[in-house]
Motif scaffolding. Structure first.
Motif, PDB file in Angstrom:
ATOM      1  N   UNK A  71      58.235  25.113  83.137  1.00 28.03           N
ATOM      2  CA  UNK A  71      59.353  24.683  84.321  1.00 28.03           C
ATOM      3  C   UNK A  71      58.427  24.372  85.500  1.00 28.03           C
ATOM      4  N   UNK A  72      57.325  24.959  85.709  1.00 32.43           N
ATOM      5  CA  UNK A  72      56.758  24.721  87.166  1.00 32.43           C
ATOM      6  C   UNK A  72      56.223  23.209  86.847  1.00 32.43           C
ATOM      7  N   UNK A  73      55.633  22.729  85.618  1.00 33.90           N
ATOM      8  CA  UNK A  73      54.920  21.687  85.337  1.00 33.90           C
ATOM      9  C   UNK A  73      56.180  20.368  85.522  1.00 33.90           C
ATOM     10  N   UNK A  74      57.283  20.806  84.901  1.00 36.56           N
ATOM     11  CA  UNK A  74      58.340  20.094  85.074  1.00 36.56           C
ATOM     12  C   UNK A  74      59.148  19.471  86.387  1.00 36.56           C
ATOM     13  N   UNK A  75      59.079  20.774  87.267  1.00 40.87           N
ATOM     14  CA  UNK A  75      59.263  20.347  88.694  1.00 40.87           C
ATOM     15  C   UNK A  75      58.327  19.472  89.265  1.00 40.87           C
ATOM     16  N   UNK A  76      57.132  19.800  88.943  1.00 40.05           N
ATOM     17  CA  UNK A  76      55.883  18.760  89.743  1.00 40.05           C
ATOM     18  C   UNK A  76      56.223  17.498  89.201  1.00 40.05           C
ATOM     19  N   UNK A  77      56.531  17.188  87.946  1.00 37.35           N
ATOM     20  CA  UNK A  77      56.722  15.938  87.650  1.00 37.35           C
ATOM     21  C   UNK A  77      57.913  14.855  88.129  1.00 37.35           C
ATOM     22  N   UNK A  78      58.757  15.588  88.899  1.00 38.14           N
ATOM     23  CA  UNK A  78      59.807  14.932  89.344  1.00 38.14           C
ATOM     24  C   UNK A  78      59.321  14.121  90.548  1.00 38.14           C
ATOM     25  N   UNK A  79      60.058  13.110  90.884  1.00 36.02           N
ATOM     26  CA  UNK A  79      59.345  12.277  92.061  1.00 36.02           C
ATOM     27  C   UNK A  79      59.284  12.868  93.192  1.00 36.02           C
ATOM     28  N   UNK A  80      57.936  12.851  93.737  1.00 37.14           N
ATOM     29  CA  UNK A  80      57.390  13.601  94.998  1.00 37.14           C
ATOM     30  C   UNK A  80      58.146  13.171  96.000  1.00 37.14           C
ATOM     31  N   UNK A  81      58.395  14.141  97.015  1.00 37.62           N
ATOM     32  CA  UNK A  81      59.007  13.711  98.306  1.00 37.62           C
ATOM     33  C   UNK A  81      60.401  13.344  98.448  1.00 37.62           C
ATOM     34  N   UNK A  82      61.134  13.085  97.060  1.00 39.90           N
ATOM     35  CA  UNK A  82      62.335  12.684  97.048  1.00 39.90           C
ATOM     36  C   UNK A  82      63.620  13.904  97.462  1.00 39.90           C
ATOM     37  N   UNK A  83      63.305  14.974  96.914  1.00 39.10           N
ATOM     38  CA  UNK A  83      64.216  16.252  97.031  1.00 39.10           C
ATOM     39  C   UNK A  83      63.302  17.521  97.009  1.00 39.10           C
ATOM     40  N   UNK A  84      63.717  18.331  97.546  1.00 38.75           N
ATOM     41  CA  UNK A  84      62.842  19.827  97.712  1.00 38.75           C
ATOM     42  C   UNK A  84      63.641  20.427  96.404  1.00 38.75           C
ATOM     43  N   UNK A  85      62.908  21.410  95.776  1.00 37.75           N
ATOM     44  CA  UNK A  85      63.457  22.199  94.746  1.00 37.75           C
ATOM     45  C   UNK A  85      64.880  22.777  94.855  1.00 37.75           C
ATOM     46  N   UNK A  86      65.073  23.204  96.109  1.00 38.27           N
ATOM     47  CA  UNK A  86      66.154  23.880  96.367  1.00 38.27           C
ATOM     48  C   UNK A  86      67.355  22.654  96.255  1.00 38.27           C
ATOM     49  N   UNK A  87      67.144  21.442  96.836  1.00 39.08           N
ATOM     50  CA  UNK A  87      68.081  20.466  96.885  1.00 39.08           C
ATOM     51  C   UNK A  87      68.104  19.716  95.610  1.00 39.08           C
ATOM     52  N   UNK A  88      67.179  19.930  94.505  1.00 37.69           N
ATOM     53  CA  UNK A  88      67.423  19.569  93.035  1.00 37.69           C
ATOM     54  C   UNK A  88      68.366  20.506  92.345  1.00 37.69           C
ATOM     55  N   UNK A  89      68.159  22.069  92.695  1.00 32.72           N
ATOM     56  CA  UNK A  89      68.868  22.931  92.240  1.00 32.72           C
ATOM     57  C   UNK A  89      70.423  22.757  92.680  1.00 32.72           C
ATOM     58  N   UNK A  90      70.574  22.551  93.771  1.00 34.74           N
ATOM     59  CA  UNK A  90      71.926  22.436  94.220  1.00 34.74           C
ATOM     60  C   UNK A  90      72.683  21.297  93.493  1.00 34.74           C
ATOM     61  N   UNK A  91      72.001  19.920  93.564  1.00 38.76           N
ATOM     62  CA  UNK A  91      72.716  19.070  92.949  1.00 38.76           C
ATOM     63  C   UNK A  91      72.975  19.065  91.440  1.00 38.76           C
ATOM     64  N   UNK A  92      71.932  19.655  90.901  1.00 37.10           N
ATOM     65  CA  UNK A  92      72.110  19.968  89.350  1.00 37.10           C
ATOM     66  C   UNK A  92      73.230  21.020  89.183  1.00 37.10           C
ATOM     67  N   UNK A  93      73.305  21.922  89.951  1.00 33.23           N
ATOM     68  CA  UNK A  93      74.555  22.998  89.884  1.00 33.23           C
ATOM     69  C   UNK A  93      75.925  22.175  90.229  1.00 33.23           C
ATOM     70  N   UNK A  94      75.912  21.452  91.055  1.00 34.56           N
ATOM     71  CA  UNK A  94      77.157  20.532  91.271  1.00 34.56           C
ATOM     72  C   UNK A  94      77.654  19.676  90.211  1.00 34.56           C
ATOM     73  N   UNK A  95      76.496  18.972  89.594  1.00 31.06           N
ATOM     74  CA  UNK A  95      76.655  18.034  88.352  1.00 31.06           C
ATOM     75  C   UNK A  95      77.135  18.986  87.331  1.00 31.06           C
ATOM     76  N   UNK A  96      76.615  20.047  87.110  1.00 26.52           N
ATOM     77  CA  UNK A  96      77.393  20.656  85.726  1.00 26.52           C
ATOM     78  C   UNK A  96      78.479  21.672  86.030  1.00 26.52           C
ATOM     79  N   UNK A  97      78.539  22.195  87.218  1.00 30.49           N
ATOM     80  CA  UNK A  97      79.668  23.312  87.869  1.00 30.49           C
ATOM     81  C   UNK A  97      80.877  22.354  88.373  1.00 30.49           C
ATOM     82  N   UNK A  98      80.608  21.147  88.908  1.00 28.77           N
ATOM     83  CA  UNK A  98      81.635  20.394  89.803  1.00 28.77           C
ATOM     84  C   UNK A  98      81.447  21.058  91.251  1.00 28.77           C
ATOM     85  N   UNK A  99      82.304  20.297  91.725  1.00 25.61           N
ATOM     86  CA  UNK A  99      82.582  20.471  93.225  1.00 25.61           C
ATOM     87  C   UNK A  99      82.482  22.008  93.663  1.00 25.61           C
ATOM     88  N   UNK A 100      81.659  22.426  95.081  1.00 26.91           N
ATOM     89  CA  UNK A 100      81.380  23.526  95.237  1.00 26.91           C
ATOM     90  C   UNK A 100      81.539  23.960  96.893  1.00 26.91           C
TER      91      UNK A 100
END
Length: 143
Positions: A21-50
């Motif tokens: 999982x750490x390696x997969x996070x590192x493979x994300x486009x650098x500088x685009x989003x923080x880990x927390x930002x990625x988690x938030x948009x992923x959560x909203x994508x799967x769970x809907x508005x929040x």
């Protein structure tokens, strides 16, 4: 298999999954989003508005911290706010088209890294073993 072996296997599997999982996070486009930002948009994508409060609870952070994270995402056009459907005092956040595009980029980068690693580092037999192990890991998940 003795219980001691189960414990060791659980420890090794947990450590290996964490490293992957750490390696997969590192493979994300650098500088685009923080880990927390990625988690938030992923959560909203799967769970809907929040709401901020719901996101903070889900991510185990204080609402003040989540407000900063969501504010940065809203400023970049990744999230948009709208009135809460039942509580006029609150707002909910959802993904914009830009947010969906950004999330797709992050997911594609992770997928690409993993696909290349599997193709380049594993033999055909190891890939078959990995496919079988993937199915076993899926069976570990609650239904």
């Amino acid at each position: 298999m003795p219980e001691k072996d189960h414990e060791r296997l659980a420890t090794e599997l947990s450590a290996t999954v964490s490293l992957l999982m750490r390696q997969l996070r590192a493979a994300s486009p650098q500088g685009e989003l923080t880990a927390t930002q990625r988690a938030v948009i992923g959560r909203i994508d799967t769970g809907g508005e929040a709401t901020i409060a719901a996101l903070a609870r889900a991510e185990l952070v204080r609402p003040q911290s989540m407000r900063l994270t969501v504010g940065a995402l809203e400023e970049r056009g990744i999230l948009v706010r709208s009135p809460h459907p039942t509580d006029g005092r609150q707002v909910v956040f959802s993904l914009t088209e830009e947010g969906r595009r950004m999330l797709a980029l992050v997911r594609q980068a992770k997928h690409n890294w993993l696909a290349v690693a599997i193709a380049e580092r594993l033999t055909a037999e190891e890939r078959r073993t990995l496919a079988a192990a993937t199915e076993l890991m899926r069976r570990l998940m609650p239904e």
